[in-house]
Scaffold this active site. Structure first.
Site, PDB file in Angstrom:
ATOM      1  N   HIS A  72       0.840  -1.198   0.000  1.00  0.00           N
ATOM      2  CA  HIS A  72       0.000   0.000   0.000  1.00  0.00           C
ATOM      3  C   HIS A  72       0.876   1.249   0.000  1.00  0.00           C
ATOM      4  CE1 HIS A  72      -4.090  -1.671   0.696  1.00  0.00           C
ATOM      5  NE2 HIS A  72      -3.362  -2.724   1.006  1.00  0.00           N
ATOM      6  N   TYR A 201      -9.361   5.285   7.201  1.00  0.00           N
ATOM      7  CA  TYR A 201      -9.547   5.692   8.593  1.00  0.00           C
ATOM      8  C   TYR A 201     -10.586   6.807   8.590  1.00  0.00           C
ATOM      9  CZ  TYR A 201      -5.237   3.284  10.092  1.00  0.00           C
ATOM     10  OH  TYR A 201      -4.270   2.347  10.385  1.00  0.00           O
ATOM     11  N   PRO A 294      -4.337  -0.009  18.574  1.00  0.00           N
ATOM     12  CA  PRO A 294      -4.047  -0.475  17.214  1.00  0.00           C
ATOM     13  C   PRO A 294      -4.196   0.584  16.131  1.00  0.00           C
ATOM     14  CG  PRO A 294      -6.194  -1.271  17.936  1.00  0.00           C
ATOM     15  CD  PRO A 294      -5.565  -0.620  19.123  1.00  0.00           C
ATOM     16  N   LYS A 298       1.221  -0.024  15.174  1.00  0.00           N
ATOM     17  CA  LYS A 298       2.595  -0.060  15.673  1.00  0.00           C
ATOM     18  C   LYS A 298       2.945  -1.308  16.470  1.00  0.00           C
ATOM     19  CE  LYS A 298       3.332   2.594  13.478  1.00  0.00           C
ATOM     20  NZ  LYS A 298       4.334   2.753  12.426  1.00  0.00           N
ATOM     21  N   TYR A 384       3.872   6.457  10.310  1.00  0.00           N
ATOM     22  CA  TYR A 384       3.061   5.304   9.948  1.00  0.00           C
ATOM     23  C   TYR A 384       3.888   4.264   9.193  1.00  0.00           C
ATOM     24  CZ  TYR A 384      -1.262   2.792   8.862  1.00  0.00           C
ATOM     25  OH  TYR A 384      -2.260   1.833   8.793  1.00  0.00           O
TER      26      TYR A 384
END
Length: 391
Positions: A72, A201, A294, A298, A384
């Site tokens: 991704h 998200y 979550p 990480k 991220y």
């Protein structure tokens, strides 16, 4: 029995540490309280940082990862009227991969079997002794009821939040920091192809929602719910309605694909950091020393970073007689732990509905800053996709 390193916990952290040590000629024994079948079936994180992928490939356990992982470029951030793509590759030149922790565990278990490294599954009454001496040892009872004592040069605690390793640290030295969040996730696994090319998200007035995936035919979803909520209160129709509402609140003709739901569970949201991560001959790695919510993906990646640092430290100490990396392990690992804990807290508090309308406006302002500021988007991408190990 004698070995160089006793590793308590045969999840991904313990398995990877044993594998890396073995590549450098350091002997280890794994002790795990669960059965091999239980360890292999645990559903956990599915997002691997670029650095984690590199570690697994360099260790020779990345063949299936390379063939099956979904790469991704970034993620979508969504709030009413907006769905913004944060392109990590454009911003920082790194990507992430979707590859479940279950699959990482399978790959590491297969590598352990090929190398024929000893492991005791179903162990009980695990106790650590003499961690502040030169001759630490571990006692336990195996799955057949036989008592064992293993002497080692080092004990590595990779046994998670509820394992015995952290409790073996002297009480006077132990410090912990905890944040329990006022919400939880309802996690859903569904036999449907993903309705998106990247993770979504979504901030919504009804609560957070997330669209992830496990493969081209399996999707993973999360909904913000109350802590301790009973999954039975969420029949399939209610779940799909909530997901369609929270994920569809933006301009455009996007549609959510629905289908059979095969799993439902409620995940608490918590941040936890314990110090120190080393005392004497005992070292902690992964969930034994820290937990993150979550939201920032990480958890597994932090465990891998710990293991890489610990592997380097133990090889330098046990093979080369150089203790400096071992002595600095806790401080070095905790720098990254706290940075990732901050990022996970930031993502969590930005995306989940809590507080009043003032808090909501602050969250929307944060999301808009990522949309309008290259610097803000770059900061998100760097965290991220993964900080350098040792950072």
């Amino acid at each position: 029995m004698r070995t160089q390193v006793v590793i308590i916990g045969a999840g991904p952290a313990g398995l990877l540490l044993s594998h890396l040590l073995g590549l450098d000629g350091v002997d280890s024994v794994l002790i795990e309280r669960q059965s091999a079948e239980h360890v292999q079936s645990r559903i956990r994180a599915g997002i691997l940082e670029a650095g984690t992928v590199e570690v697994l490939r360099d260790a020779g356990v990345g063949e299936r990862l390379g063939a099956e992982a979904l790469r991704h470029r970034g993620i979508y951030l969504q709030w009413p009227g907006h769905r913004e793509h944060v392109d990590f590759v454009d911003l920082i030149g790194r990507s992430v991969s979707v590859y479940g922790q279950t699959e990482v565990t399978k790959d590491l278990m297969a590598a352990r079997e090929r190398a024929d490294r000893p492991v005791f599954y179903g162990a009980s009454q695990v106790e650590l002794h003499g961690v502040d001496t030169d001759r630490p040892h571990v006692t336990f009872v195996d799955a057949d009821g036989q008592a064992h004592r293993i002497e080692a040069q080092v004990i590595a605690g990779c046994d998670g939040h509820h394992g015995p390793s952290r409790q073996a640290l002297p009480a006077a030295l132990r410090q912990t920091w905890t944040r329990d969040y006022p919400f939880a996730w309802l996690g859903v696994l569904a036999e449907v192809p993903p309705s998106t090319d990247e993770l979504i998200y979504a901030w919504h007035r009804d609560g957070f929602a997330m669209h992830s995936m496990r493969s081209s035919t399996i999707s993973r979803f999360y909904l913000q719910v109350r802590p301790g909520e009973d999954p039975a209160e969420w029949p399939d129709e209610r779940i799909w309605t909530a997901l369609a509402t929270r994920l569809g609140a933006h301009d455009g003709g996007w549609q959510l694909t629905t289908g059979p739901i095969t799993e439902k569970s409620v995940l608490p949201m918590r941040s936890f950091v314990a110090t120190p991560l080393r005392h004497g001959r005992l070292f902690l790695a992964g969930d034994a020393g820290h937990i993150v919510p979550p939201t920032g993906a990480k958890g597994l990646n932090l465990a891998v970073a710990d293991v890489v640092l610990l592997h380097r430290a133990l090889v330098a100490w046990l093979l080369d007689g150089k203790p400096e990396l071992a002595e600095s392990y806790s401080d070095t690992a905790l720098r990254r732990v706290w940075r990732c804990t901050h990022f996970s807290w930031w993502m969590t508090t930005m995306l989940h509905r809590h507080g009043d309308d003032f808090d909501a406006r602050l969250q929307l302002a944060q999301l808009d800053a990522v949309r309008t500021s290259t610097a803000a988007a770059t900061e998100l991408a760097q965290n991220y996709a993964g900080l350098p190990i040792g950072c």
